[in-house]
Design a protein around this motif. Sequence first.
Motif, PDB file in Angstrom:
ATOM      1  N   THR A  41       0.819  -1.211   0.000  1.00 46.15           N
ATOM      2  CA  THR A  41       0.000   0.000   0.000  1.00 46.15           C
ATOM      3  C   THR A  41       0.854   1.263   0.000  1.00 46.15           C
ATOM      4  O   THR A  41       0.377   2.331  -0.334  1.00 46.15           O
ATOM      5  CB  THR A  41      -0.909   0.080   1.248  1.00 46.15           C
ATOM      6  N   LEU A  62       0.902   5.368  -2.169  1.00 48.15           N
ATOM      7  CA  LEU A  62      -0.300   5.715  -1.400  1.00 48.15           C
ATOM      8  C   LEU A  62      -1.391   6.207  -2.347  1.00 48.15           C
ATOM      9  O   LEU A  62      -1.151   7.046  -3.198  1.00 48.15           O
ATOM     10  CB  LEU A  62       0.030   6.799  -0.369  1.00 48.15           C
ATOM     11  N   GLY A  63      -2.592   5.641  -2.158  1.00 46.50           N
ATOM     12  CA  GLY A  63      -3.699   6.044  -3.011  1.00 46.50           C
ATOM     13  C   GLY A  63      -3.788   5.233  -4.297  1.00 46.50           C
ATOM     14  O   GLY A  63      -4.659   5.467  -5.123  1.00 46.50           O
ATOM     15  N   PRO A  87     -13.091   7.725  -0.057  1.00 48.96           N
ATOM     16  CA  PRO A  87     -11.984   7.777  -1.026  1.00 48.96           C
ATOM     17  C   PRO A  87     -12.259   8.750  -2.178  1.00 48.96           C
ATOM     18  O   PRO A  87     -11.321   9.394  -2.668  1.00 48.96           O
ATOM     19  CB  PRO A  87     -11.871   6.335  -1.528  1.00 48.96           C
TER      20      PRO A  87
ATOM     21  N   LEU B 154      -4.336   7.214   4.807  1.00 53.17           N
ATOM     22  CA  LEU B 154      -3.096   7.402   4.038  1.00 53.17           C
ATOM     23  C   LEU B 154      -3.092   6.524   2.792  1.00 53.17           C
ATOM     24  O   LEU B 154      -2.689   6.970   1.718  1.00 53.17           O
ATOM     25  CB  LEU B 154      -1.875   7.076   4.914  1.00 53.17           C
ATOM     26  N   THR B 155      -3.559   5.265   2.929  1.00 57.06           N
ATOM     27  CA  THR B 155      -3.584   4.397   1.748  1.00 57.06           C
ATOM     28  C   THR B 155      -4.549   4.933   0.692  1.00 57.06           C
ATOM     29  O   THR B 155      -4.474   4.558  -0.463  1.00 57.06           O
ATOM     30  CB  THR B 155      -3.992   2.942   2.072  1.00 57.06           C
ATOM     31  N   MET B 156      -5.475   5.784   1.106  1.00 62.45           N
ATOM     32  CA  MET B 156      -6.383   6.395   0.129  1.00 62.45           C
ATOM     33  C   MET B 156      -5.784   7.671  -0.442  1.00 62.45           C
ATOM     34  O   MET B 156      -6.450   8.384  -1.185  1.00 62.45           O
ATOM     35  CB  MET B 156      -7.726   6.736   0.797  1.00 62.45           C
ATOM     36  N   GLY B 157      -4.575   7.979  -0.038  1.00 60.80           N
ATOM     37  CA  GLY B 157      -3.919   9.168  -0.578  1.00 60.80           C
ATOM     38  C   GLY B 157      -4.253  10.446   0.169  1.00 60.80           C
ATOM     39  O   GLY B 157      -4.181  11.531  -0.403  1.00 60.80           O
TER      40      GLY B 157
END
Lengths: 241, 251
Positions: A41, A62-63, A87, B154-157
């Motif tokens: 991730t 990330l993202g 998201p 954070l993993t979603m930006g």
Amino acid sequence: METSTEPNVLDNVSFHVNAGEFISIIGPSGSGKSTLFKLITGLEQPTSGEILLNGQHDHNRLGRVGYMPQQDLLMPWRTILKNAALPLELKGVAKNNAHQRVLELLEEFGLKGVEHKYPRDLSGGMKQRVSFLRAVLSGSNILLLDEPFSALDAITRMNMQAWLLEKWEKWKTTILFITHDVEEALFLSDSVFVLSETPVQHLEKINVPLGRPRDFHMIHQPEIIKLKEQLIEQLRWRVTP
Amino acid sequence: MIQKRNSFLAPALLVFILLVTWEIAARFIAIAFILPSPTQVAMKLWELKAILFFVHLPATLLVILTGLLLSIIFGIGIAIWMNGSKIAEKAFYPIIISSQTIPIIALAPIFVLWFGYSLWSKVAVTLLITFFPITVNTYDGLRSSRQEIKELLLTMGASKRDIFFKLQVPSALPHFYSGLKVAVTLSVIGAAIAEWLGAQAGLGFFSRRMMNQFDGAGVFAPIVLLSLVGIALFLMVIALEKITLKWRKTK
């Protein structure tokens, strides 16, 4: 692939996943499953080695990957609609568009009519579906699911597994699924990756000899039962040295 | 339903018994300037209603509300600063704690020296007494947000700003209200003390003046009002909390 923490949890681990594959990663606790996910991730960076997503090396991942954590981690102060739209909100999608997209998907996720409820009003299975919807809405073609069904009761869990397969077959996303349940791994995946413990690091790939679509009777086939016993034996041996 | 009525009945009955006991004791002692009876206080309140409600109550309310407002601004500001910077936390936290060990009542006369009999000497006392619960609770609230949700964001930006507004602020809100509930009750005490020590108007000031005149009921009448102000403020915070934290409502 290594992590920055000492000692190296993952060393000499290399694998490749094809687009649209359903892969399970199985391993005893402490074998570096969560580290692997943090690396993919982008929450952590490898001290050596590299990670390619969709064939590209990207330092900032990330993202880029849809992540569904072990606990649903829904925000208790947000309604289901707003939790699922998170998201999209973070990507700067206009509120109306974001909510519209969530509403379109809610029925498919068996969540019709709960959009204005809060997480505390939902059952465990429903919360996990919201969490999955949220991961899907990240818009990534790679989904990481971290023991998503481990907290559910047996029946809900079976239903959720069948439901997940149905969704996956429809969307053809790549799924990486962490679990410690051998049966679950065999039932869901194309291949199972078995993480070996330290100090000798390696990842063993086992192909699941089952066609698609799957149903629950398939896991009672003799070769699957044999495979299951073999895997359990392997994991047990590693837990107790 | 019966349960609900009982839960209201019990405290009401207790207060009633206390008032009756007080009334009897006061009549028995019969020295009104030392122990006025509740009925004497109520009559005094009625008698002085014009001056209490239109001169002294507004003066005290101005002190309380200004003090609280500044307290909220400073408290939240310092809490956010401490949350964002380790150095700020190390610098401020010990000072904030030790500020609470200073007897503020002893400081009040100094504020009178500094600010005179103006509004600000009293606001300073109120501020000093109320900013502690607001700062500490807000700070703890900001830090109470779950690490796992932060990682998920954070993993979603998510950016730092996103994490602050979408995770830390909502996590801190219930804690902030807890702090505010303590602060509003303290604000009444702060204002009353400050007025007691140096003022030309206000309920605290009035109570002291009545004391000098040996008017027992006159001392108690503004105190009753002060107490009512505290209760009203507390209820307002609870109402605000219910409106803004709908998700928290228990079934």
